[in-house]
Design a protein around this motif. Structure first.
Motif, PDB file in Angstrom:
ATOM      1  N   LEU A  36     -52.360 -31.176 -42.847  1.00  0.00           N
ATOM      2  CA  LEU A  36     -53.231 -30.497 -41.883  1.00  0.00           C
ATOM      3  C   LEU A  36     -53.714 -29.164 -42.433  1.00  0.00           C
ATOM      4  CD1 LEU A  36     -51.313 -31.226 -38.563  1.00  0.00           C
ATOM      5  CD2 LEU A  36     -53.632 -31.977 -39.122  1.00  0.00           C
ATOM      6  N   GLY A  37     -52.796 -28.418 -43.061  1.00  0.00           N
ATOM      7  CA  GLY A  37     -53.180 -27.141 -43.634  1.00  0.00           C
ATOM      8  C   GLY A  37     -54.252 -27.293 -44.702  1.00  0.00           C
ATOM      9  N   PHE A  38     -54.129 -28.339 -45.537  1.00  0.00           N
ATOM     10  CA  PHE A  38     -55.097 -28.567 -46.608  1.00  0.00           C
ATOM     11  C   PHE A  38     -56.461 -28.965 -46.047  1.00  0.00           C
ATOM     12  CE2 PHE A  38     -57.153 -31.578 -49.557  1.00  0.00           C
ATOM     13  CZ  PHE A  38     -57.375 -30.715 -50.630  1.00  0.00           C
ATOM     14  N   ILE A  39     -56.466 -29.918 -45.102  1.00  0.00           N
ATOM     15  CA  ILE A  39     -57.736 -30.391 -44.536  1.00  0.00           C
ATOM     16  C   ILE A  39     -58.412 -29.309 -43.714  1.00  0.00           C
ATOM     17  CG2 ILE A  39     -58.770 -32.033 -42.916  1.00  0.00           C
ATOM     18  CD1 ILE A  39     -56.598 -34.033 -43.760  1.00  0.00           C
ATOM     19  N   CYS A  40     -57.622 -28.622 -42.899  1.00  0.00           N
ATOM     20  CA  CYS A  40     -58.210 -27.709 -41.923  1.00  0.00           C
ATOM     21  C   CYS A  40     -58.615 -26.369 -42.512  1.00  0.00           C
ATOM     22  CB  CYS A  40     -57.251 -27.508 -40.752  1.00  0.00           C
ATOM     23  SG  CYS A  40     -56.889 -29.038 -39.859  1.00  0.00           S
ATOM     24  N   GLN A  41     -58.193 -26.070 -43.745  1.00  0.00           N
ATOM     25  CA  GLN A  41     -58.652 -24.831 -44.361  1.00  0.00           C
ATOM     26  C   GLN A  41     -60.090 -24.955 -44.862  1.00  0.00           C
ATOM     27  OE1 GLN A  41     -59.294 -24.309 -47.834  1.00  0.00           O
ATOM     28  NE2 GLN A  41     -58.788 -26.387 -48.477  1.00  0.00           N
ATOM     29  N   MET A  42     -60.609 -26.182 -44.920  1.00  0.00           N
ATOM     30  CA  MET A  42     -61.983 -26.386 -45.373  1.00  0.00           C
ATOM     31  C   MET A  42     -62.942 -26.059 -44.231  1.00  0.00           C
ATOM     32  SD  MET A  42     -61.530 -30.017 -47.375  1.00  0.00           S
ATOM     33  CE  MET A  42     -60.105 -30.323 -48.410  1.00  0.00           C
ATOM     34  N   LYS A  43     -63.824 -25.106 -44.458  1.00  0.00           N
ATOM     35  CA  LYS A  43     -64.736 -24.654 -43.399  1.00  0.00           C
ATOM     36  C   LYS A  43     -65.548 -25.797 -42.813  1.00  0.00           C
ATOM     37  CE  LYS A  43     -65.299 -19.915 -45.112  1.00  0.00           C
ATOM     38  NZ  LYS A  43     -66.255 -18.899 -45.602  1.00  0.00           N
ATOM     39  N   ALA A  44     -65.969 -26.709 -43.664  1.00  0.00           N
ATOM     40  CA  ALA A  44     -66.827 -27.798 -43.193  1.00  0.00           C
ATOM     41  C   ALA A  44     -66.083 -28.805 -42.335  1.00  0.00           C
ATOM     42  CB  ALA A  44     -67.463 -28.504 -44.391  1.00  0.00           C
ATOM     43  N   LEU A  45     -64.746 -28.874 -42.493  1.00  0.00           N
ATOM     44  CA  LEU A  45     -63.962 -29.874 -41.771  1.00  0.00           C
ATOM     45  C   LEU A  45     -63.166 -29.300 -40.602  1.00  0.00           C
ATOM     46  CD1 LEU A  45     -62.519 -32.015 -44.706  1.00  0.00           C
ATOM     47  CD2 LEU A  45     -64.519 -32.500 -43.278  1.00  0.00           C
TER      48      LEU A  45
ATOM     49  N   ASN B 151     -48.126 -23.363 -54.339  1.00  0.00           N
ATOM     50  CA  ASN B 151     -47.730 -21.989 -54.078  1.00  0.00           C
ATOM     51  C   ASN B 151     -48.916 -21.245 -53.482  1.00  0.00           C
ATOM     52  OD1 ASN B 151     -49.440 -21.067 -56.195  1.00  0.00           O
ATOM     53  ND2 ASN B 151     -47.808 -21.375 -57.708  1.00  0.00           N
ATOM     54  N   ASP B 152     -48.661 -20.051 -53.007  1.00  0.00           N
ATOM     55  CA  ASP B 152     -49.710 -19.311 -52.295  1.00  0.00           C
ATOM     56  C   ASP B 152     -50.894 -18.990 -53.193  1.00  0.00           C
ATOM     57  OD1 ASP B 152     -48.231 -19.487 -50.040  1.00  0.00           O
ATOM     58  OD2 ASP B 152     -47.651 -17.380 -49.929  1.00  0.00           O
ATOM     59  N   ASP B 153     -50.650 -18.705 -54.457  1.00  0.00           N
ATOM     60  CA  ASP B 153     -51.760 -18.409 -55.361  1.00  0.00           C
ATOM     61  C   ASP B 153     -52.682 -19.616 -55.500  1.00  0.00           C
ATOM     62  OD1 ASP B 153     -50.910 -15.825 -55.795  1.00  0.00           O
ATOM     63  OD2 ASP B 153     -49.768 -16.316 -57.598  1.00  0.00           O
ATOM     64  N   ALA B 154     -52.072 -20.807 -55.606  1.00  0.00           N
ATOM     65  CA  ALA B 154     -52.880 -22.019 -55.712  1.00  0.00           C
ATOM     66  C   ALA B 154     -53.677 -22.253 -54.436  1.00  0.00           C
ATOM     67  CB  ALA B 154     -51.981 -23.217 -56.005  1.00  0.00           C
ATOM     68  N   LYS B 155     -53.050 -21.995 -53.297  1.00  0.00           N
ATOM     69  CA  LYS B 155     -53.753 -22.181 -52.025  1.00  0.00           C
ATOM     70  C   LYS B 155     -54.919 -21.208 -51.893  1.00  0.00           C
ATOM     71  CE  LYS B 155     -49.918 -24.206 -49.422  1.00  0.00           C
ATOM     72  NZ  LYS B 155     -48.968 -24.063 -48.305  1.00  0.00           N
ATOM     73  N   ARG B 156     -54.716 -19.973 -52.330  1.00  0.00           N
ATOM     74  CA  ARG B 156     -55.823 -18.997 -52.266  1.00  0.00           C
ATOM     75  C   ARG B 156     -56.977 -19.448 -53.159  1.00  0.00           C
ATOM     76  NH1 ARG B 156     -51.329 -15.372 -52.180  1.00  0.00           N
ATOM     77  NH2 ARG B 156     -51.190 -14.319 -50.154  1.00  0.00           N
ATOM     78  N   SER B 157     -56.657 -19.981 -54.322  1.00  0.00           N
ATOM     79  CA  SER B 157     -57.710 -20.437 -55.229  1.00  0.00           C
ATOM     80  C   SER B 157     -58.474 -21.620 -54.651  1.00  0.00           C
ATOM     81  CB  SER B 157     -57.113 -20.810 -56.591  1.00  0.00           C
ATOM     82  OG  SER B 157     -56.341 -22.002 -56.502  1.00  0.00           O
TER      83      SER B 157
ATOM     84  N   GLY C 120     -59.192 -21.826 -51.503  1.00  0.00           N
ATOM     85  CA  GLY C 120     -59.977 -21.337 -50.372  1.00  0.00           C
ATOM     86  C   GLY C 120     -59.234 -21.217 -49.063  1.00  0.00           C
ATOM     87  N   TYR C 121     -57.882 -21.341 -49.075  1.00  0.00           N
ATOM     88  CA  TYR C 121     -57.116 -21.151 -47.848  1.00  0.00           C
ATOM     89  C   TYR C 121     -57.358 -19.736 -47.320  1.00  0.00           C
ATOM     90  CZ  TYR C 121     -54.132 -25.344 -48.406  1.00  0.00           C
ATOM     91  OH  TYR C 121     -53.648 -26.620 -48.503  1.00  0.00           O
ATOM     92  N   PRO C 122     -57.574 -19.568 -46.027  1.00  0.00           N
ATOM     93  CA  PRO C 122     -57.699 -18.211 -45.494  1.00  0.00           C
ATOM     94  C   PRO C 122     -56.387 -17.452 -45.674  1.00  0.00           C
ATOM     95  CG  PRO C 122     -57.563 -19.807 -43.704  1.00  0.00           C
ATOM     96  CD  PRO C 122     -57.684 -20.597 -44.977  1.00  0.00           C
ATOM     97  N   SER C 123     -56.471 -16.208 -46.055  1.00  0.00           N
ATOM     98  CA  SER C 123     -55.254 -15.443 -46.376  1.00  0.00           C
ATOM     99  C   SER C 123     -54.302 -15.365 -45.192  1.00  0.00           C
ATOM    100  CB  SER C 123     -55.619 -14.039 -46.856  1.00  0.00           C
ATOM    101  OG  SER C 123     -56.343 -13.333 -45.854  1.00  0.00           O
ATOM    102  N   ASP C 124     -54.840 -15.278 -43.968  1.00  0.00           N
ATOM    103  CA  ASP C 124     -53.971 -15.148 -42.795  1.00  0.00           C
ATOM    104  C   ASP C 124     -53.085 -16.373 -42.605  1.00  0.00           C
ATOM    105  OD1 ASP C 124     -55.159 -12.737 -42.399  1.00  0.00           O
ATOM    106  OD2 ASP C 124     -55.925 -13.162 -40.391  1.00  0.00           O
TER     107      ASP C 124
END
Length: 416
Positions: free
Chosen positions: A258-267, A32-38, A40-44
């Protein structure tokens, strides 16, 4: 050189794995969105069109267009707050490309997203969606999760029904006689189909601004895109026979992964940026790390297996033609063994074409063919940056410099 070759092979392997997982319809249990925010997913990346517009000070309206064959398309009107009452007319329709949605025009942020830039210039902007993506996954009769008939479409039906329905809705809602149309890639190709198949609809448009317009795709250079589409074209009948109709939808394994991998700043840049450029072409630094992290929350947005097969067919011919069902079925549907070609002479609207020399999805040779076959080309503009590619149109940080000034100039030419 060996590193680049190995990297290409790895990306090819990953791409085929993603295709396979989509075909067999593996789905992750979505966070869910709360888990994604925790995490580090960018809010946008978690916001929809209306939420993104509101976040940056724009007003958005949500409208539903119903096509003649029953598809329900969500489209958006976006307005800069300080432009109310002083809008440039007529209305402008902005249409996305393959596997995208209206969100693609916002993902680069308010300094580069074309929808933001057009709204800032006080145009009455309507941002469309075409059947099969997550904003256009509804029908008056069919359930997309249960009824295979929902997915019985390609760009042929999108051009025949979705584009004219969107134009009619905007004209009726705004009480305008004509509008201006901006189509990116598939957004332009489906416009050409409309003009060929629906007499009179070109007369409802002042100008078409085609951004990397996709008609035929004979010379597509992208190895990954070409292999994927041609493979799906060869397997389309078998896939649909066993019930696989939808591909690359939001929430499926490919998009969630893709969303999970690409939300990581280093990756985001070394992995996702490199993968995106191998899919298209290399343009270092054009798409920012921030945009890469946001875009994969909205991309891919989904389409039908048949639509991907249709693109595969277009790479195997030098013609811009309808879906090829095979000689026997073609005879039943079209009255001839070969699929009919679209009549480009019916695209009578003035056309402005803008393209990049480094575009590996819509090759400049196919742009040359398009220019030769359209009867009313007003201007052909090659983007000045020699590395400008296909994805740059929606996601580059340089859109405001490389693309927007010419788009703005031609819209003003056909505006009151």
């Amino acid at each position: 050189m060996a590193f680049k070759a190995n990297l290409t092979l790895n990306v090819l392997f990953i791409s085929f794995a993603l295709i396979l997982t989509n075909v067999i319809r593996l789905r992750l249990l979505p966070f869910n969105d709360d888990a994604k925010r925790s995490l580090g997913y960018p809010s946008d990346s978690l916001l929809n069109f209306t939420e993104l517009a509101t976040e940056y000070g724009y007003r958005s309206e949500e409208h539903t267009v119903v096509t003649e064959d029953g598809y329900m398309l969500t489209i958006f009107r976006i307005v800069k707050q300080n432009c109310q009452g002083v809008m440039n007319g007529p209305p402008v329709v902005l249409m996305h490309g393959l596997l995208q949605s209206s969100d693609a025009w916002l993902d680069a942020g308010p300094d580069a997203g074309l929808a933001y830039l057009l709204a800032d210039a006080c145009f009455d902007l309507w941002v469309g969606n075409q059947r099969g993506n997550y904003y256009a996954r509804r029908h008056v009769r069919y359930d997309p999760d249960a009824d295979a008939d929902f997915w019985n479409f390609s760009v042929d039906e999108i051009g025949l029904y979705d584009v004219p329905a969107t134009i009619d809705y905007v004209l009726n809602h705004t009480h305008s006689e004509k509008l201006n149309f901006i189509g990116y890639s598939q957004g332009s190709g489906t416009f050409f189909i409309m003009c060929s198949e629906r007499p009179g609809y070109c007369d409802k448009v002042n100008v078409l601004i085609g951004l990397a317009p996709a008609a035929r795709q004979t010379y597509t250079k992208s190895v990954i895109y070409r292999i994927a589409c041609i493979t799906i074209a060869g397997m389309e009948g078998m896939l649909r026979a066993v019930g696989f109709e939808e591909i690359f939808s939001k929430g499926q394994l490919s998009q969630e992964l893709l969303g999970f991998i690409c939300q990581m700043k280093a990756l985001a840049e070394p992995l996702c940026g490199t993968g995106e450029q191998l899919f298209d072409s290399f343009h270092p630094g054009s798409i920012s790390n921030r945009t890469l992290r946001v875009m994969f929350g909205h991309f891919p947005a989904g389409t039908s297996v048949r639509n991907m097969a249709r693109y595969g067919q277009s790479m195997l011919t030098d013609k811009f033609q309808k879906f090829d069902f095979g000689a026997e079925k073609n005879s039943l549907i079209y009255g001839e063994e070969r699929p009919p070609q679209y009549n480009m002479n019916r695209v009578t609207v003035p056309v402005v074409i803008m393209y990049g020399l480094n575009d590996h999805l819509v090759d400049p040779k196919d742009i040359d063919w398009l220019v030769e076959n359209l009867p009313n080309v007003l201007s052909v503009k090659r983007v000045a940056d020699p590395l400008w590619n296909h994805f740059d149109v929606t996601y580059s940080r340089y859109t405001g410099k490389m693309l927007f000034p010419a788009v703005h100039r031609y819209l003003l030419k056909f505006s009151s």
